[in-house]
Structures are given as structure tokens and as C-alpha cells.
Enzyme design. Sequence first.
Site, PDB file in Angstrom:
ATOM      1  N   ASN A 130      10.544  -7.256   2.354  1.00 22.83           N
ATOM      2  CA  ASN A 130      10.295  -5.959   1.730  1.00 22.83           C
ATOM      3  C   ASN A 130      11.519  -5.080   1.927  1.00 22.83           C
ATOM      4  O   ASN A 130      12.124  -5.083   2.988  1.00 22.83           O
ATOM      5  CB  ASN A 130       9.049  -5.329   2.380  1.00 22.83           C
ATOM      6  CG  ASN A 130       8.718  -3.941   1.860  1.00 22.83           C
ATOM      7  OD1 ASN A 130       8.320  -3.061   2.616  1.00 22.83           O
ATOM      8  ND2 ASN A 130       8.865  -3.704   0.575  1.00 22.83           N
ATOM      9  N   GLY A 131      11.861  -4.337   0.885  1.00 18.13           N
ATOM     10  CA  GLY A 131      12.974  -3.401   0.993  1.00 18.13           C
ATOM     11  C   GLY A 131      14.030  -3.607  -0.069  1.00 18.13           C
ATOM     12  O   GLY A 131      14.620  -4.680  -0.161  1.00 18.13           O
ATOM     13  N   ASP A 132      14.234  -2.580  -0.920  1.00 19.36           N
ATOM     14  CA  ASP A 132      15.291  -2.562  -1.938  1.00 19.36           C
ATOM     15  C   ASP A 132      15.103  -3.620  -3.020  1.00 19.36           C
ATOM     16  O   ASP A 132      16.072  -4.197  -3.510  1.00 19.36           O
ATOM     17  CB  ASP A 132      16.668  -2.711  -1.286  1.00 19.36           C
ATOM     18  CG  ASP A 132      17.034  -1.537  -0.391  1.00 19.36           C
ATOM     19  OD1 ASP A 132      16.274  -0.550  -0.378  1.00 19.36           O
ATOM     20  OD2 ASP A 132      18.054  -1.611   0.303  1.00 19.36           O
TER      21      ASP A 132
ATOM     22  N   ALA B   7       0.399   5.563  -0.149  1.00 18.76           N
ATOM     23  CA  ALA B   7      -0.563   6.662  -0.084  1.00 18.76           C
ATOM     24  C   ALA B   7      -0.601   7.424  -1.398  1.00 18.76           C
ATOM     25  O   ALA B   7       0.433   7.839  -1.930  1.00 18.76           O
ATOM     26  CB  ALA B   7      -0.195   7.606   1.057  1.00 18.76           C
TER      27      ALA B   7
ATOM     28  N   CYS C 254       4.401   1.795   9.290  1.00 23.10           N
ATOM     29  CA  CYS C 254       4.474   3.182   8.837  1.00 23.10           C
ATOM     30  C   CYS C 254       5.397   4.004   9.740  1.00 23.10           C
ATOM     31  O   CYS C 254       5.223   4.015  10.962  1.00 23.10           O
ATOM     32  CB  CYS C 254       3.079   3.803   8.821  1.00 23.10           C
ATOM     33  SG  CYS C 254       3.068   5.506   8.210  1.00 23.10           S
TER      34      CYS C 254
ATOM     35  N   PRO D 230       0.848  -1.203   0.000  1.00 24.51           N
ATOM     36  CA  PRO D 230       0.000   0.000   0.000  1.00 24.51           C
ATOM     37  C   PRO D 230       0.882   1.250   0.000  1.00 24.51           C
ATOM     38  O   PRO D 230       1.838   1.340   0.776  1.00 24.51           O
ATOM     39  CB  PRO D 230      -0.784  -0.112   1.307  1.00 24.51           C
ATOM     40  CG  PRO D 230      -0.670  -1.537   1.718  1.00 24.51           C
ATOM     41  CD  PRO D 230       0.643  -2.010   1.206  1.00 24.51           C
TER      42      PRO D 230
ATOM     43  N   GLY E  89       7.243  -2.079  -3.189  1.00 21.36           N
ATOM     44  CA  GLY E  89       6.774  -0.725  -2.960  1.00 21.36           C
ATOM     45  C   GLY E  89       7.308   0.220  -4.012  1.00 21.36           C
ATOM     46  O   GLY E  89       6.857   0.224  -5.166  1.00 21.36           O
TER      47      GLY E  89
ATOM     48  N   HIS F  72       9.619  -5.200   6.478  1.00 24.69           N
ATOM     49  CA  HIS F  72      10.450  -4.221   5.780  1.00 24.69           C
ATOM     50  C   HIS F  72      11.770  -4.149   6.556  1.00 24.69           C
ATOM     51  O   HIS F  72      11.763  -3.837   7.754  1.00 24.69           O
ATOM     52  CB  HIS F  72       9.769  -2.852   5.749  1.00 24.69           C
ATOM     53  CG  HIS F  72      10.533  -1.819   4.988  1.00 24.69           C
ATOM     54  ND1 HIS F  72       9.937  -0.699   4.453  1.00 24.69           N
ATOM     55  CD2 HIS F  72      11.836  -1.734   4.639  1.00 24.69           C
ATOM     56  CE1 HIS F  72      10.851   0.039   3.832  1.00 24.69           C
ATOM     57  NE2 HIS F  72      12.015  -0.571   3.950  1.00 24.69           N
TER      58      HIS F  72
END
Length: 383
Positions: A216-218, A30, A113, A28, A240, A185
Amino acid sequence: MTVCHPRRVTSPLRFGRFAVDTPVVLAPMAGITNVAFRQLCREQGAGVYVCEMVMTRALVERNPKTLRMIAFADDERPRSLQLYGVDPEVTAAAVRRIVDEDLADHIDMNFGCPVPRVTRKGGGAALPWKRRLFDRIVSEAVRAAAPAGIPVTVKMRIGIDDEHQTYLDAGRIAEEAGAAWVALHGRTAAQRYSGEADWEAIAKLKQELSVPVLGNGDIWEAEDALDMMRQTGCDGVVIGRGCLGRPWLFADLAAAFAGQPRRARPALGEVVAMMLRHAELLVRWWGREREGVTDFRKHVAWYLKGFPVGSELRRSMAMTSTLDELAHLAHQLDFSAPFPETVLGKPRGRTNSPGKVSLPYGWLDDRDSTVVPAGAEMDDSGG
């Protein structure tokens, strides 16, 4: 003649009654992962495509903007919705509404977040520090979702900062509470989106849990996803910033996980066609041309990243208000320009600096407190 079939790199990702062949989740984001963007991404490859984060209180109180944000296309399955909440009772009420009104097929809980307006109220990446409160929120969500067979998943970060890591405790708590998967993440809240993601933390979490663990991440290219899977043993990946201005990344991921070598490297003409379709889908979603095209403006720089486009034309395209104006400017581009290989593997979107995490007063004093901070439940729409 012997026919060689490509070998799948992974197994399907299973959660509740669902299974997706490509173990990829759109994170997700924003103002990004609305119906229009999700449709573009879904057309590229199978996966789980999650809508923008919405606030539990706003959902319970039927905030009009929130209701718009949780709209799904008729052919979206599973319909994945991410919830943010700090109060277990409000969370349970929000999930009951999802169940009673058949608003979604999958609920993802946001505990990752790092935005100050969220963490200063004890939410997002700050919340797992309060392990008993975290347990209550996840447990209440799982319990409320159970009658409809809706799987509840958890997304989180390593912790607040290096001195206050929470991911291993939180992962175990989420699993015991009934979470269908845990996504990590590999950054702390203090890192925000700076530096490099710690994939070793993802590997450690995978060793601790029996439910699927997603990393998650990179992940900027499909090869990064394969590397993460190999290095960490994780069961899937969450995408993301890597797909900003590149919905076709999901086609690359589908091919990579199927053991196929093809990768999308669209020339500028193909990118322009994708841009115009994205803008048209936004206009259809908004129901008003000006709002849809205005919403599209932020995507222009991401789509054109690395292509030989003059600064004046880029600026003009990012100030358009009608589809005709956008198309007129887009047709001034050199459609034959090849995809810029120099941007491969490079970060996209936010790359801010690390900083101190905003927290409620005394938040770090007692990890077992279940007190919900005053004013923690925000009644705005989310995003």
C-alpha cells in the site's frame, strides 16, 4: 488462425475460503468507503472492498452509528469489515459478536492509522510497538473468528517513525497468530501521508513471511500497481487515495492484472454520469436526500480534478443540497471535455506534512508491556 490471449500478471488472492481474481483491496477510508462508494467500485472490477473502520467497543456496545457503518449490500461478498481496538478482551468480544450475528465474512485489523486521537491512546500505528499486546489482540481476534471460518487480516505501517520501526516483528507475530495476510503501508506514522512510500520495506516483509503480503502506498494508476508487484514481489495491492473521484481505477486494475492494455479515460460527460449515480446511491443509503447530497459534496473536487471547470461552478456544485440542484449545475459543464492526462500519476486526497507522533506517556519505555492505556478503547463509531 492463432488467437493470442492476454497473459495474467498475477494469481488470485486467497484468504480463508475466499479467492479474488484481481488481487486488489479497497482501503477503508473514513467518510468514503460506505455502501454507496463500495458499490461504484465493485461495479468496475473484482476485488475486496472494505467498509470504514469501526471501533471494537462501539461494536460491542451497539453504537447506532457503528451499526449503520457496517451495513453491506445484499450482493457484497466477501463482506469485509475493518476493526480498530487496543484491548484484547474487547477485541475478542467484538469478533464474537460478528460471528454470532453473521455481520461479516472477513475481518481486517487496523494497526496503521496515524491520526493523533488514535495513536495517543496507543492504537493504530502506535500499537505494534507493544509486541506482546499486539500479539494478544491478533491472536484473540483469530481465535474468536475461527468457529465461523472468518479470515482475519492485518494492515499496518512501517512503524512509529524511522527510529521505531515495527513492521518486520509485527509481520512475523501476525503470521504466527494466524493472520491470513499482512498489508503494509510503506510509510511511518510520523510521515502521515507525506513524501514517498518505501516500497523496499514491502519487499523486505515479503521475504520474511509465507502468508500473502499486500503493498500500500503511492498507487495512483494501474501501472503503479504492476510496478509495485514487480519490485516487491507482493501478492496484492491496497488502494486508498488513488481511487478518490475515480472509481474506474478498479476497471484499470482488473485490466492490468489480466494483461490487457485498455485503460479508462472518461470524458467529462461520463464523469458527470458517475458523479450523479454516486450521489443517488448516497441518498439511497442515507434514506434522506439532503444528507446524501451533503455527503457527496466532498467528492466534487476529486471527480473534477484537472477538468476545465470554473471555480465558481465547482464551488456551487460543492454546496448543493438536492439531486436536482446538483444535476442542473452538472449539465452546465462541457461534456465533451477529454480526460485530463496531466492528472495521471498525481497524488489525490490528503498530502499533509510529517510530524511527531502523539503517544501515551511512557509508551516507548517497555516493548513487552501488555498494559492497555486508560481510556484507550473509544466508544464512538470509528470512521
